[in-house]
Design a protein around this motif. Structure first.
Motif, PDB file in Angstrom:
ATOM      1  N   GLN A  99     -14.468  29.904  46.180  1.00 29.88           N
ATOM      2  CA  GLN A  99     -15.540  30.579  46.891  1.00 29.88           C
ATOM      3  C   GLN A  99     -15.827  31.913  46.215  1.00 29.88           C
ATOM      4  OE1 GLN A  99     -12.989  31.122  50.609  1.00 29.88           O
ATOM      5  NE2 GLN A  99     -14.182  33.020  50.676  1.00 29.88           N
ATOM      6  N   PRO A 100     -17.086  32.341  46.219  1.00 30.75           N
ATOM      7  CA  PRO A 100     -17.440  33.623  45.588  1.00 30.75           C
ATOM      8  C   PRO A 100     -17.345  34.770  46.578  1.00 30.75           C
ATOM      9  CG  PRO A 100     -19.431  32.462  46.222  1.00 30.75           C
ATOM     10  CD  PRO A 100     -18.276  31.593  46.651  1.00 30.75           C
ATOM     11  N   LEU A 101     -17.093  35.951  46.043  1.00 31.40           N
ATOM     12  CA  LEU A 101     -17.047  37.156  46.864  1.00 31.40           C
ATOM     13  C   LEU A 101     -17.511  38.323  45.999  1.00 31.40           C
ATOM     14  CD1 LEU A 101     -16.308  38.075  49.700  1.00 31.40           C
ATOM     15  CD2 LEU A 101     -13.991  38.485  48.907  1.00 31.40           C
ATOM     16  N   VAL A 102     -18.675  38.877  46.343  1.00 29.43           N
ATOM     17  CA  VAL A 102     -19.258  39.972  45.570  1.00 29.43           C
ATOM     18  C   VAL A 102     -19.611  41.108  46.516  1.00 29.43           C
ATOM     19  CG1 VAL A 102     -21.216  40.693  44.138  1.00 29.43           C
ATOM     20  CG2 VAL A 102     -20.185  38.428  43.808  1.00 29.43           C
ATOM     21  N   ALA A 103     -19.282  42.329  46.128  1.00 32.09           N
ATOM     22  CA  ALA A 103     -19.620  43.488  46.948  1.00 32.09           C
ATOM     23  C   ALA A 103     -19.668  44.729  46.078  1.00 32.09           C
ATOM     24  CB  ALA A 103     -18.600  43.666  48.070  1.00 32.09           C
ATOM     25  N   PHE A 104     -20.371  45.754  46.563  1.00 33.86           N
ATOM     26  CA  PHE A 104     -20.346  47.063  45.921  1.00 33.86           C
ATOM     27  C   PHE A 104     -19.178  47.831  46.535  1.00 33.86           C
ATOM     28  CE2 PHE A 104     -24.553  45.627  45.050  1.00 33.86           C
ATOM     29  CZ  PHE A 104     -24.860  46.163  43.805  1.00 33.86           C
ATOM     30  N   ALA A 105     -18.118  47.987  45.761  1.00 30.42           N
ATOM     31  CA  ALA A 105     -16.903  48.577  46.318  1.00 30.42           C
ATOM     32  C   ALA A 105     -16.011  49.087  45.200  1.00 30.42           C
ATOM     33  CB  ALA A 105     -16.146  47.533  47.147  1.00 30.42           C
ATOM     34  N   ASN A 106     -15.069  49.967  45.573  1.00 40.83           N
ATOM     35  CA  ASN A 106     -14.043  50.419  44.651  1.00 40.83           C
ATOM     36  C   ASN A 106     -13.077  49.255  44.402  1.00 40.83           C
ATOM     37  OD1 ASN A 106     -12.374  52.298  43.194  1.00 40.83           O
ATOM     38  ND2 ASN A 106     -11.027  52.336  44.983  1.00 40.83           N
ATOM     39  N   PRO A 107     -12.898  48.827  43.130  1.00 40.75           N
ATOM     40  CA  PRO A 107     -12.143  47.589  42.863  1.00 40.75           C
ATOM     41  C   PRO A 107     -10.777  47.494  43.525  1.00 40.75           C
ATOM     42  CG  PRO A 107     -13.296  48.255  40.884  1.00 40.75           C
ATOM     43  CD  PRO A 107     -13.495  49.360  41.896  1.00 40.75           C
ATOM     44  N   PRO A 108      -9.857  48.480  43.360  1.00 40.87           N
ATOM     45  CA  PRO A 108      -8.527  48.286  43.969  1.00 40.87           C
ATOM     46  C   PRO A 108      -8.560  48.207  45.491  1.00 40.87           C
ATOM     47  CG  PRO A 108      -8.728  50.490  43.038  1.00 40.87           C
ATOM     48  CD  PRO A 108      -9.908  49.712  42.566  1.00 40.87           C
ATOM     49  N   ASP A 109      -9.420  49.032  46.130  1.00 42.14           N
ATOM     50  CA  ASP A 109      -9.521  48.982  47.589  1.00 42.14           C
ATOM     51  C   ASP A 109     -10.117  47.656  48.047  1.00 42.14           C
ATOM     52  OD1 ASP A 109      -8.495  51.535  47.730  1.00 42.14           O
ATOM     53  OD2 ASP A 109     -10.458  52.500  47.829  1.00 42.14           O
ATOM     54  N   PHE A 110     -11.110  47.167  47.314  1.00 41.84           N
ATOM     55  CA  PHE A 110     -11.753  45.895  47.631  1.00 41.84           C
ATOM     56  C   PHE A 110     -10.759  44.745  47.513  1.00 41.84           C
ATOM     57  CE2 PHE A 110     -15.223  42.707  46.216  1.00 41.84           C
ATOM     58  CZ  PHE A 110     -15.428  42.288  47.529  1.00 41.84           C
ATOM     59  N   ILE A 111      -9.946  44.771  46.458  1.00 44.67           N
ATOM     60  CA  ILE A 111      -8.941  43.713  46.248  1.00 44.67           C
ATOM     61  C   ILE A 111      -7.941  43.697  47.399  1.00 44.67           C
ATOM     62  CG2 ILE A 111      -7.014  42.981  44.781  1.00 44.67           C
ATOM     63  CD1 ILE A 111      -8.653  44.166  42.398  1.00 44.67           C
ATOM     64  N   LEU A 112      -7.422  44.867  47.768  1.00 50.94           N
ATOM     65  CA  LEU A 112      -6.419  44.933  48.832  1.00 50.94           C
ATOM     66  C   LEU A 112      -7.009  44.578  50.195  1.00 50.94           C
ATOM     67  CD1 LEU A 112      -4.604  48.182  47.670  1.00 50.94           C
ATOM     68  CD2 LEU A 112      -3.722  45.845  47.537  1.00 50.94           C
ATOM     69  N   GLU A 113      -8.248  44.992  50.430  1.00 45.07           N
ATOM     70  CA  GLU A 113      -8.925  44.640  51.682  1.00 45.07           C
ATOM     71  C   GLU A 113      -9.087  43.132  51.808  1.00 45.07           C
ATOM     72  OE1 GLU A 113     -13.545  44.567  52.549  1.00 45.07           O
ATOM     73  OE2 GLU A 113     -12.806  46.636  52.542  1.00 45.07           O
ATOM     74  N   GLN A 114      -9.497  42.499  50.700  1.00 44.12           N
ATOM     75  CA  GLN A 114      -9.724  41.056  50.734  1.00 44.12           C
ATOM     76  C   GLN A 114      -8.413  40.263  50.721  1.00 44.12           C
ATOM     77  OE1 GLN A 114     -12.563  39.500  51.397  1.00 44.12           O
ATOM     78  NE2 GLN A 114     -13.346  41.583  51.704  1.00 44.12           N
ATOM     79  N   GLU A 115      -7.356  40.860  50.173  1.00 43.91           N
ATOM     80  CA  GLU A 115      -6.047  40.213  50.277  1.00 43.91           C
ATOM     81  C   GLU A 115      -5.718  39.956  51.745  1.00 43.91           C
ATOM     82  OE1 GLU A 115      -1.297  41.290  49.943  1.00 43.91           O
ATOM     83  OE2 GLU A 115      -2.828  42.817  49.596  1.00 43.91           O
ATOM     84  N   GLU A 116      -5.933  40.972  52.593  1.00 46.45           N
ATOM     85  CA  GLU A 116      -5.656  40.842  54.019  1.00 46.45           C
ATOM     86  C   GLU A 116      -6.659  39.915  54.694  1.00 46.45           C
ATOM     87  OE1 GLU A 116      -3.132  42.061  55.706  1.00 46.45           O
ATOM     88  OE2 GLU A 116      -2.254  43.088  53.979  1.00 46.45           O
ATOM     89  N   GLU A 117      -7.947  40.133  54.412  1.00 44.59           N
ATOM     90  CA  GLU A 117      -8.993  39.374  55.102  1.00 44.59           C
ATOM     91  C   GLU A 117      -8.949  37.894  54.763  1.00 44.59           C
ATOM     92  OE1 GLU A 117     -13.831  39.602  55.426  1.00 44.59           O
ATOM     93  OE2 GLU A 117     -12.665  41.468  55.448  1.00 44.59           O
ATOM     94  N   GLN A 118      -8.665  37.574  53.504  1.00 48.34           N
ATOM     95  CA  GLN A 118      -8.656  36.184  53.052  1.00 48.34           C
ATOM     96  C   GLN A 118      -7.298  35.512  53.287  1.00 48.34           C
ATOM     97  OE1 GLN A 118     -11.369  34.609  51.921  1.00 48.34           O
ATOM     98  NE2 GLN A 118     -12.622  36.461  52.010  1.00 48.34           N
ATOM     99  N   GLY A 119      -6.278  36.300  53.606  1.00 54.22           N
ATOM    100  CA  GLY A 119      -4.947  35.735  53.768  1.00 54.22           C
ATOM    101  C   GLY A 119      -4.367  35.244  52.455  1.00 54.22           C
ATOM    102  N   ALA A 120      -4.686  35.939  51.351  1.00 47.82           N
ATOM    103  CA  ALA A 120      -4.206  35.527  50.030  1.00 47.82           C
ATOM    104  C   ALA A 120      -2.722  35.827  49.884  1.00 47.82           C
ATOM    105  CB  ALA A 120      -4.996  36.247  48.939  1.00 47.82           C
ATOM    106  N   ASP A 121      -1.980  34.886  49.299  1.00 46.04           N
ATOM    107  CA  ASP A 121      -0.563  35.131  49.036  1.00 46.04           C
ATOM    108  C   ASP A 121      -0.270  35.258  47.541  1.00 46.04           C
ATOM    109  OD1 ASP A 121      -1.065  32.464  48.591  1.00 46.04           O
ATOM    110  OD2 ASP A 121       0.490  31.697  49.911  1.00 46.04           O
ATOM    111  N   LEU A 122      -1.326  35.213  46.716  1.00 51.32           N
ATOM    112  CA  LEU A 122      -1.194  35.474  45.279  1.00 51.32           C
ATOM    113  C   LEU A 122      -2.463  36.150  44.793  1.00 51.32           C
ATOM    114  CD1 LEU A 122       0.283  35.145  42.529  1.00 51.32           C
ATOM    115  CD2 LEU A 122      -0.880  32.937  42.291  1.00 51.32           C
TER     116      LEU A 122
END
Length: 298
Positions: A240-263
């Motif tokens: 699935q795609p995910l695109v946003a205007f955001a600060n990369p490290p904060d965006f990655i960590l935010e989506q780690e939680e939101e998406q439930g990513a374990d890797l």
């Protein structure tokens, strides 16, 4: 086609590194069924031991070697224990004397391993610093991807976050993610930016015009993600795609939680000085803050 994984698990025989060895064993089982297990006796520590405990240093050193060999052998037996329905696993133990990071890099190369697996060490503030610094220094010494394991593995990875910037490493990152987590859906993430957005506002360009630029850039990024997924051989159900205007490290960590990513799969970005700065910021920040395991692709 998924690559054959030949992991090297570097262990200091602590609990976090045991988790790393367990994850490496799981990955080895789902691929070639071979795992290299490495413990390094730190050269500088041995030198200090000889200085402090002479003339009994030789006996102490022999005892340390014997204990390390026994602990490695016991861990190998535990990892190689046949499980119902699981592929057999061949575990080769290696005890090396030298500097830790150099030894890991040299042994991975000498043994033909294509993945280095290490555990997260330390606690609190120092944990954040050590994770980033160690991973960065290890990446400078080895050509192999480095998987930093933070959680005790129970199952295979369930969801994988792959931040991409459309550079040459992106396809390799996706291929590695598919090899390590063949059943997990991928989230291909891209953080956008408008070049000179601040200067555009300072120059008095209307907000509506800036927003139009944002929409254009976002559409182009989504189209490029589609092309990237197609080149990687992904079916619509696999990503699935995910695109946003955001600060990369904060965006990655935010989506780690939101998406439930374990890797999370990260790579070196850019070239020259930019590459070095980003390796020290985005990668180190995510390594220090993420709860998920992190795979860093050189």
């Amino acid at each position: 086609m998924n690559m054959v994984l030949l992991p090297l698990a570097a262990t200091d025989l602590s609990a976090p590194s045991r988790h790393a060895a367990q994850r490496a064993a799981m990955l080895a089982r789902q691929s070639a069924g071979k795992l290299a297990l490495l413990h390094v006796l730190e050269k500088n520590a041995l030198i200090e031991l000889r200085r402090l405990f002479a003339p009994n240093a030789e006996a102490l050193e022999q005892s340390m070697h014997k204990q390390a060999q026994q602990a490695l052998a016991e861990l190998a037996v535990e990892l190689g224990r046949v499980q119902p329905g699981a592929q057999p696993l061949c575990v080769d133990c290696h005890l090396h004397e030298g500097t830790v990071l150099t030894s890991i890099a040299e042994q991975a190369e000498a043994l033909g391993c294509n993945l280095v697996v290490v555990g997260a060490h330390g606690a609190g503030f120092m944990r954040h610093w050590l994770l980033g610094a160690t991973a960065e220094r290890l990446l400078r010494k080895t050509l192999q991807p480095v998987l930093v394991v933070k959680q005790a593995p129970q199952l295979g990875y369930r969801k994988v976050l792959v931040p991409v910037d459309f550079s040459h490493w992106s396809l390799r990152a996706i291929a590695l993610a598919r090899s390590i987590a063949p059943q997990a859906p991928l989230v291909l993430l891209h953080a956008c930016e408008i070049p000179f957005e601040g200067k555009m506002r300072f120059a008095g360009i209307e907000e509506e015009t800036i927003q139009q630029h944002r929409q254009t850039i976002k559409r182009e990024a989504l189209a490029r993600l589609d092309e990237l997924a197609l080149d990687a051989g992904l079916t619509p159900a696999q990503w699935q795609p995910l695109v946003a205007f955001a600060n990369p490290p904060d965006f990655i960590l935010e989506q780690e939680e939101e998406q439930g990513a374990d890797l999370i799969v990260l790579g070196k970005h850019g070239t020259g000085m930019t590459e070095e700065l980003l390796l020290g910021s985005v990668t180190k920040h995510v390594l220090g803050q993420a709860r998920a395991d992190v795979l860093v692709v050189r």
